[in-house]
Design a protein around this motif. Structure first.
Motif, short mmCIF file in Angstrom:
data_model
loop_
_atom_site.label_atom_id
_atom_site.label_comp_id
_atom_site.label_asym_id
_atom_site.label_seq_id
_atom_site.Cartn_x
_atom_site.Cartn_y
_atom_site.Cartn_z
N THR C 77 0.83 -1.20 0.00
CA THR C 77 0.00 0.00 0.00
C THR C 77 0.87 1.25 0.00
N SER C 78 1.84 1.29 0.92
CA SER C 78 2.62 2.52 1.00
C SER C 78 3.52 2.67 -0.23
N ALA C 79 4.01 1.55 -0.77
CA ALA C 79 4.82 1.65 -1.98
C ALA C 79 4.00 2.25 -3.11
N LEU C 80 2.79 1.74 -3.30
CA LEU C 80 1.96 2.26 -4.39
C LEU C 80 1.62 3.73 -4.16
N ILE C 81 1.38 4.10 -2.91
CA ILE C 81 1.05 5.51 -2.63
C ILE C 81 2.26 6.40 -2.89
N THR C 82 3.44 5.99 -2.39
CA THR C 82 4.60 6.87 -2.57
C THR C 82 5.06 6.92 -4.02
N PHE C 91 4.91 9.98 1.97
CA PHE C 91 5.42 8.97 2.89
C PHE C 91 4.49 8.82 4.10
N TYR C 92 4.05 9.97 4.63
CA TYR C 92 3.14 9.91 5.78
C TYR C 92 1.83 9.27 5.37
N VAL C 93 1.34 9.70 4.22
CA VAL C 93 0.09 9.11 3.72
C VAL C 93 0.29 7.61 3.53
N GLY C 94 1.48 7.25 2.99
CA GLY C 94 1.78 5.85 2.73
C GLY C 94 1.78 5.03 4.01
N ILE C 95 2.44 5.53 5.04
CA ILE C 95 2.51 4.78 6.29
C ILE C 95 1.12 4.63 6.90
N LEU C 96 0.40 5.75 6.95
CA LEU C 96 -0.94 5.70 7.53
C LEU C 96 -1.84 4.79 6.72
#
Lengths: 293, 261, 326
Positions: C77-82, C91-96
């Motif tokens: 999820t965080s990889a796709l977001i970042t 990165f913050y959005v990715g972690i959350l």
């Protein structure tokens, strides 16, 4: 229809492999409530022993099968004595971690000794096949696979139902303490169970080598897990359950690959596992038990 | 005033009728005994009342401060929160936790602080935790266990484990207390002490008590009414002195212990 | 609030800051080479994973063999977001997002399976994780067996430290609360726990969701540190790795998990020099440790060095000796 029957035959072939492995899982679980994660690797060792016998010792199928089973039986016996026996009164999770440790040990020491490469199994059985009614094909290998599986099942059934040791096994699986009080040597029963279960896995190993032609040191992981699924499916601890479970998983898997996507065949096996666990955790043949309050 | 009314309670396991058509009534403040030979279904009745088992048929109604509640099909924790607490025949303490923690866990449903407060340790966390400890200690004081609050429950002597189980049940703040063989395994001195304790907590905590007991000296001494269970059916109900001379009861007990002790 | 400023708490805070500062200094001055920095990152990520699994298995007593599944959800999820968003805040959005989705999946998986007990639950969670892995292998946007590469690298020592220390602190606060005690009581005796008014289903699922959330964070940190992920990284073996840390450290011991994560990372780094024998030795060690110390290094006790990572002192500690002091 013809394709369907063909899939069923292929599914039964695969299923007999799963069934042979699942039997060992189910017997060991029935007797000491341990998920013996190393069981799939004993199957791998069986395949390698068979490979050595056929390639380097130029033995035929039957002697190779017997040697593979004997070596695996001995291996199972030793593993139980060294790794599991000291933990018999420890927590379930400690025993499980140990089993995982043994599993990794078998995989990686095989990899160290035999190198990680995929090996091609020598052709020890003639590559013939027979066309049955309506164009369904049955290969000679499949016939041998079925024959060996059926003979081993009958033998196992005879041991468990008719011999003194079999009776002792059933007694220990019902109540270990009571069996001990009745004068049964629980330790030797457990050793015997490991030996028998491992021998069956060894047989499955050499059969799969012959059937699919290739082997590698990590080949035991996924079939091991699936055989466990099969054991749970049929009701863990119940010998006929392992058979039904093994054949069912084999057939379902081939049907999914044949008609759906082979990419998802493993996912389907696990989805079935979870469904079974949620709907009837005791498996198809199991009885529900309830904790006494 | 009726606080608990059990009507035609039935439970069958497969073909076996463990309890059939039992009718039991508890009036507020009463101390009632449930007796019967081994295997008569007494503990099964407790398990049905507390939601461990779901009744096959019949009804259980509980008058709480918030009105009459039907208990059938409720989960055990929900029934406990309505105000019915129990002890277990085969002591089920949290063995590897301290005496204090055993009691604090039972006070869990009174805790109001939420998860965020917990994660961040906001002031209300400290306030409530402190209150909880104080309440738990007061309760342990009553049971003469406060000096052992830091010990693991499994290290207590048997009699104290039984007492701790009662203390833990009281910590849930019940209006009805179900005691499953509280005197089992106790010597006569301990039993006598327990007898006084039960009577005392009933007054002090304003409780209605239903107890299962094999020790007839205790039952005859403190119970105001008795129900006698045999093969899952209530075969008699009445005052101890009536039960003592009841013919069916004597028959049911024949070969077992003598009723008057 | 003034009772928070006890000497012990001050020591704790000083200890935390000191650990961060010293290692930051070692990194800035290059005493800690890139090679060891990777080990350091793996230690932090494994601590987060192990603490989450310890909450599920060690404290609540629910046997899970699929923790890597949640890690992979966080990582993907965080990889796709970042990858698809620009700017550091991705990165913050990715972690959350990663942690949140892992928690949601944890809830969906936990609701039906947590009714199962012991080995059955273990196998069901194993199956769930395998299904997640196979989906990652076959979905279009996850890159199949090749995985995802070129993930922007935002994870650094600061974030690794903040999240691993944060996870430990939050978990410690949780288990020393009434909610945490409710979880522990389920491990001790589920029937008694329910009889004491604990909604056992709720707390089992809660522990599972919190553990999954942490695993999601760990996955997100992982993908952004190593900028490459593929499904095989989050298979059965990874789940086992995490479980081994928990059991080796001691079930129900947070400090045990931390110690075991560090110890195993050191062993593993050391064994890098014998690549063929690495796993053989590792597996032998595992069996030997289990035979001689089946309760792990710490049992269920906690280890405390001048306040960290032991317990913050509580105002009533003098009157009530609470179990977690160990």
């Amino acid at each position: 229809m013809e394709q369907f029957l063909q899939q069923i035959i292929n599914g039964l072939s695969l299923g007999s492999i799963y069934a042979l492995i699942a039997l060992g899982y189910t017997m060991v679980y029935g007797i000491i409530k341990l998920i013996n994660f190393a069981h799939g690797d004993i199957y791998m060792i069986g395949a390698y022993v068979g490979f050595v016998c056929i390639t380097y010792l130029s033995l035929g199928f039957v002697p190779a099968l017997i040697i593979a089973m004997a070596v695996c039986a001995l291996l199972g016996f030793i593993i139980e004595k060294i790794a599991y026996k000291p933990l018999r009164n420890a927590t379930r999770i400690a025993a499980l971690i140990t089993a995982i440790g043994v599993s990794l040990f078998l995989e990686y020491s095989t990899m160290f000794v035999a190198k990680p490469d995929v090996r091609t199994y020598p052709a020890v059985l003639p590559d013939k096949s027979y066309t049955l009614f309506g164009g369904v094909r049955l290969s000679f290998k499949q016939i041998c696979l079925f024959a060996v599986t059926i003979v081993l099942m009958i033998l196992l059934q005879y041991i468990v139902r008719r011999t003194k040791m079999g009776k002792a096994m059933r007694a220990v699986s019902m109540d270990q303490d009571a069996a001990q009080l009745m004068g049964i040597n629980v330790n030797s029963v457990i050793s015997f169970t490991f030996a028998i279960g491992s021998a069956l896995a060894g047989a499955a190993g050499i059969l799969v080598g012959i059937y699919y032609n290739t082997i590698n040191p990590l080949m035991g992981i996924i079939p091991g897990l699936k055989a466990f699924v099969a054991a749970v499916f049929g009701g863990i601890g119940i010998i006929p359950g392992a058979l039904i479970g093994g054949f069912s998983i084999g057939i379902i898997e081939t049907l999914v690959s044949g008609y759906g996507s082979s990419l998802y065949k493993d996912a389907v096996a696990f989805a079935i596992l979870i469904l079974i666990l949620i709907v009837k955790p005791s498996g198809l043949l199991g009885k529900n038990t309830r904790e006494k309050v | 005033m009726e606080i608990l009314s059990v009507k035609n309670l039935t439970k069958s396991f497969g073909g076996l009728m463990a309890v059939s058509n039992a009718n039991i009534v508890l009036n507020k403040g009463e101390l009632v005994g449930l007796i019967g030979p081994n295997g008569a279904g007494k503990t099964t009745v407790f398990n049905l009342l507390t939601g461990v088992y779901v009744p096959s048929s019949g009804s259980v109604e509980f008058s709480t401060a918030k009105g009459v509640k039907k208990l059938n099909g409720l989960k055990p924790y929900a029934i406990t929160r309505l105000g019915m607490a129990r002890t277990f025949q085969n002591i089920r303490l949290f063995k590897d936790l301290t005496v204090l923690d055993n009691v604090r866990i039972a006070m869990h449903s009174n805790i109001r602080y939420g998860l965020m407060t917990t994660f961040l340790r906001l002031p209300s966390f400290f306030r409530e935790e402190m209150e909880t400890v104080q309440k738990a200690e007061r309760l342990l004081e009553i049971f003469n266990l406060n000096s052992k609050k830091a010990e693991l429950a499994k290290n207590l002597p048997y009699g104290e484990q039984r007492r701790l189980e009662i203390a833990r049940a009281l910590a849930t703040n019940p209006s009805i207390l179900l005691l499953d063989e509280p005197a089992a395994g106790m010597n006569p001195n301990e039993t006598a002490e327990l007898t006084d304790l039960i009577q005392w907590i009933r007054k002090e905590f304003d409780l209605t008590i239903l107890l299962i007991e094999h020790d007839m000296s205790l039952v005859m001494k403190i119970c105001e009414r008795l129900y006698v269970l045999d093969y899952g059916t209530v075969i008699a109900e009445g005052k101890p002195e009536e039960i003592k001379i009841n013919k069916r009861v004597i028959e049911a007990y024949l070969g077992e212990e003598v009723l008057d002790a | 609030m003034k009772n928070l400023l006890t000497p012990k708490n001050i020591k704790t805070v000083v200890g935390i800051v000191a650990i961060y500062g010293i290692i930051q200094l070692l990194i800035s001055t290059n005493i800690l080479s890139d090679y060891y920095q990777v080990t350091l990152a793996m230690i932090c990520i494994n601590i987060i994973l192990a603490v989450g699994l310890n909450l599920i298995t060690g404290f609540t007593g629910q046997f899970s063999l699929g923790h890597a599944g949640f890690m992979s959800i966080g990582a993907y999820t965080s990889a796709l977001i970042t990858i698809n968003m620009t700017g550091e805040y991705s990165f913050y959005v990715g972690i959350l997002g990663g942690a949140g989705l892992a928690a949601v999946v944890g809830f969906i998986i936990g609701m039906p399976t947590l009714r199962l007990k012991g080995d059955y639950l273990a196998i069901a969670t194993l199956g769930m994780a395998e299904i997640i892995r196979i989906m990652m292998l076959n979905l279009d946007f996850t890159g199949g067996a090749a995985g995802l590469s070129g993930i922007p690298q935002y994870t650094n020592w600061l974030w690794l430290f903040v999240f691993s220390a944060g996870t430990v602190l939050v978990t410690r606060n949780f288990i020393n609360s009434s909610h945490g005690r409710a979880c522990i009581s389920i491990r001790e005796d589920e029937i008694a726990s329910e009889a004491m008014g604990v909604n056992t289903t709720k707390y089992k699922v809660l522990a599972f969701v919190i553990g999954a959330f942490f695993a999601g964070i760990a996955g997100a940190l992982y993908s952004s540190y190593f900028y490459f992920i593929k499904p095989d990284l989050f298979g059965f073996l990874k789940s086992i790795d995490i479980l081994v840390i928990v059991v080796l450290g001691g079930m129900g011991s947070l400090t045990g998990s931390i110690l075991a994560a560090i110890l195993l990372a050191i062993i593993s780094t050391y064994l890098q020099s014998f690549p063929e024998l690495r796993m053989v030795i590792y597996s032998l060690l595992l069996v030997i440790i289990m035979i001689f110390r089946p309760k792990g290094l710490m049992g269920s006790k906690e280890f405390s060095l001048g306040g960290f990572p032991g317990n913050l002192s509580l105002p009533w500690k003098k009157s009530a000796k609470v179990k977690d002091e160990g």
